[in-house]
Design a protein around this motif. Structure first.
Motif, PDB file in Angstrom:
ATOM      1  N   GLY A 126       0.787  -1.224   0.000  1.00 60.40           N
ATOM      2  CA  GLY A 126       0.000   0.000   0.000  1.00 60.40           C
ATOM      3  C   GLY A 126       0.818   1.273   0.000  1.00 60.40           C
ATOM      4  N   GLY A 127       2.090   1.176  -0.327  1.00 61.59           N
ATOM      5  CA  GLY A 127       2.908   2.381  -0.366  1.00 61.59           C
ATOM      6  C   GLY A 127       3.267   2.918   1.007  1.00 61.59           C
ATOM      7  N   GLY A 128       3.075   2.092   2.030  1.00 62.13           N
ATOM      8  CA  GLY A 128       3.434   2.486   3.389  1.00 62.13           C
ATOM      9  C   GLY A 128       2.223   2.706   4.270  1.00 62.13           C
ATOM     10  N   LEU A 129       2.421   2.519   5.549  1.00 55.53           N
ATOM     11  CA  LEU A 129       1.372   2.735   6.539  1.00 55.53           C
ATOM     12  C   LEU A 129       1.209   4.233   6.751  1.00 55.53           C
ATOM     13  N   ALA A 130       0.001   4.744   6.506  1.00 55.96           N
ATOM     14  CA  ALA A 130      -0.265   6.176   6.670  1.00 55.96           C
ATOM     15  C   ALA A 130      -1.009   6.467   7.966  1.00 55.96           C
ATOM     16  N   GLY A 131      -1.455   5.429   8.656  1.00 56.14           N
ATOM     17  CA  GLY A 131      -2.133   5.630   9.923  1.00 56.14           C
ATOM     18  C   GLY A 131      -2.892   4.396  10.358  1.00 56.14           C
ATOM     19  N   LEU A 132      -3.164   4.340  11.646  1.00 57.50           N
ATOM     20  CA  LEU A 132      -3.925   3.246  12.230  1.00 57.50           C
ATOM     21  C   LEU A 132      -4.824   3.831  13.304  1.00 57.50           C
ATOM     22  N   GLU A 133      -6.106   3.516  13.217  1.00 59.50           N
ATOM     23  CA  GLU A 133      -7.058   3.949  14.232  1.00 59.50           C
ATOM     24  C   GLU A 133      -7.720   2.711  14.814  1.00 59.50           C
ATOM     25  N   LEU A 134      -7.867   2.688  16.129  1.00 66.90           N
ATOM     26  CA  LEU A 134      -8.513   1.586  16.828  1.00 66.90           C
ATOM     27  C   LEU A 134      -9.583   2.172  17.733  1.00 66.90           C
ATOM     28  N   ALA A 135     -10.787   1.629  17.638  1.00 66.63           N
ATOM     29  CA  ALA A 135     -11.883   2.139  18.460  1.00 66.63           C
ATOM     30  C   ALA A 135     -12.679   0.971  19.026  1.00 66.63           C
ATOM     31  N   PRO A 136     -12.760   0.896  20.351  1.00 67.87           N
ATOM     32  CA  PRO A 136     -13.572  -0.161  20.943  1.00 67.87           C
ATOM     33  C   PRO A 136     -15.057   0.099  20.709  1.00 67.87           C
ATOM     34  N   THR A 137     -15.795  -0.972  20.486  1.00 71.56           N
ATOM     35  CA  THR A 137     -17.255  -0.920  20.368  1.00 71.56           C
ATOM     36  C   THR A 137     -17.800  -1.983  21.317  1.00 71.56           C
ATOM     37  N   PRO A 138     -19.082  -1.985  21.586  1.00 70.25           N
ATOM     38  CA  PRO A 138     -19.633  -3.043  22.438  1.00 70.25           C
ATOM     39  C   PRO A 138     -19.394  -4.447  21.870  1.00 70.25           C
ATOM     40  N   ASP A 139     -19.259  -4.538  20.528  1.00 71.19           N
ATOM     41  CA  ASP A 139     -19.101  -5.837  19.876  1.00 71.19           C
ATOM     42  C   ASP A 139     -17.658  -6.243  19.621  1.00 71.19           C
ATOM     43  N   GLY A 140     -16.712  -5.343  19.811  1.00 72.06           N
ATOM     44  CA  GLY A 140     -15.325  -5.684  19.524  1.00 72.06           C
ATOM     45  C   GLY A 140     -14.467  -4.455  19.334  1.00 72.06           C
ATOM     46  N   LEU A 141     -13.522  -4.573  18.410  1.00 70.55           N
ATOM     47  CA  LEU A 141     -12.614  -3.463  18.133  1.00 70.55           C
ATOM     48  C   LEU A 141     -12.677  -3.133  16.653  1.00 70.55           C
TER      49      LEU A 141
ATOM     50  N   VAL B  13     -12.356  -2.538   9.398  1.00 67.00           N
ATOM     51  CA  VAL B  13     -12.956  -3.808   9.776  1.00 67.00           C
ATOM     52  C   VAL B  13     -13.399  -3.734  11.228  1.00 67.00           C
ATOM     53  N   LEU B  14     -14.302  -4.619  11.584  1.00 70.74           N
ATOM     54  CA  LEU B  14     -14.679  -4.829  12.976  1.00 70.74           C
ATOM     55  C   LEU B  14     -14.251  -6.244  13.334  1.00 70.74           C
TER      56      LEU B  14
ATOM     57  N   LEU C 141     -11.054  -1.346  13.481  1.00 71.71           N
ATOM     58  CA  LEU C 141      -9.737  -0.941  12.997  1.00 71.71           C
ATOM     59  C   LEU C 141      -9.902  -0.167  11.705  1.00 71.71           C
ATOM     60  N   ALA C 142      -9.103   0.855  11.525  1.00 69.31           N
ATOM     61  CA  ALA C 142      -9.014   1.580  10.261  1.00 69.31           C
ATOM     62  C   ALA C 142      -7.527   1.702   9.948  1.00 69.31           C
ATOM     63  N   VAL C 143      -7.105   1.052   8.871  1.00 66.42           N
ATOM     64  CA  VAL C 143      -5.705   1.076   8.458  1.00 66.42           C
ATOM     65  C   VAL C 143      -5.619   1.914   7.192  1.00 66.42           C
ATOM     66  N   HIS C 144      -4.839   2.980   7.269  1.00 68.58           N
ATOM     67  CA  HIS C 144      -4.684   3.902   6.144  1.00 68.58           C
ATOM     68  C   HIS C 144      -3.357   3.612   5.453  1.00 68.58           C
ATOM     69  N   ASP C 145      -3.397   3.604   4.109  1.00 69.23           N
ATOM     70  CA  ASP C 145      -2.146   3.472   3.365  1.00 69.23           C
ATOM     71  C   ASP C 145      -2.094   4.514   2.256  1.00 69.23           C
TER      72      ASP C 145
END
Length: 142
Positions: free
Chosen positions: A53-68, A124-125, A70-74
């Protein structure tokens, strides 16, 4: 201060800490099997961002009642060819091709969106369940 997330290993460490610090509560602890699934998904998505993906541009993690969530930016606009695949493993071992089927099998709500400045975000969740607590032994406080 947390080190910058530049590798799959630092991303996994961060994901585990988010589960422990933000998803787990006094009454609920994530099932270790689900945490292992989460770490596999994090590792695959971050590794793919770095390699394809041309490199990792960011990672966001957010807990939800059902899990975690993830948003991976490239930095690549290219959508994975198997984005809408079945999650079937590749026929024969070619040394690669297992990552995306793994993500599809372990995660829910898989989406790919182009980023306004270029690149994409794969979101993804990963479901998390509360671990079963064992009943206290006779004579032990509850």
């Amino acid at each position: 201060m947390r080190p910058p997330i530049t590798t799959a290993a630092t991303a996994r460490d961060h994901a585990r800490s988010v589960v422990r610090e933000q998803w787990d509560t006094a009454d609920r602890t994530a099932c270790e099997e689900d945490v292992i699934d989460l770490l596999l998904v994090v590792s695959e998505l971050v590794t793919n961002a770095i390699r394809h993906g041309g490199g990792l541009a960011g990672l966001e993690l957010a807990p939800t009642p059902d899990g975690l969530r993830l948003a991976v930016h490239d930095n690549s606009d290219v959508v994975p060819e198997v984005m809408h695949g079945s999650g079937a493993l590749p026929v024969g071992h070619r040394g690669s091709g297992y990552g995306w089927p793994l993500v599809v099998r372990l995660a829910r709500e898989v989406t790919v969106a182009r980023r306004p400045g270029g690149g994409k975000t794969i979101s993804v969740l990963v479901p998390l369940r509360a671990a079963q607590r064992s009943a206290p032994e006779a004579g032990q406080p509850a």
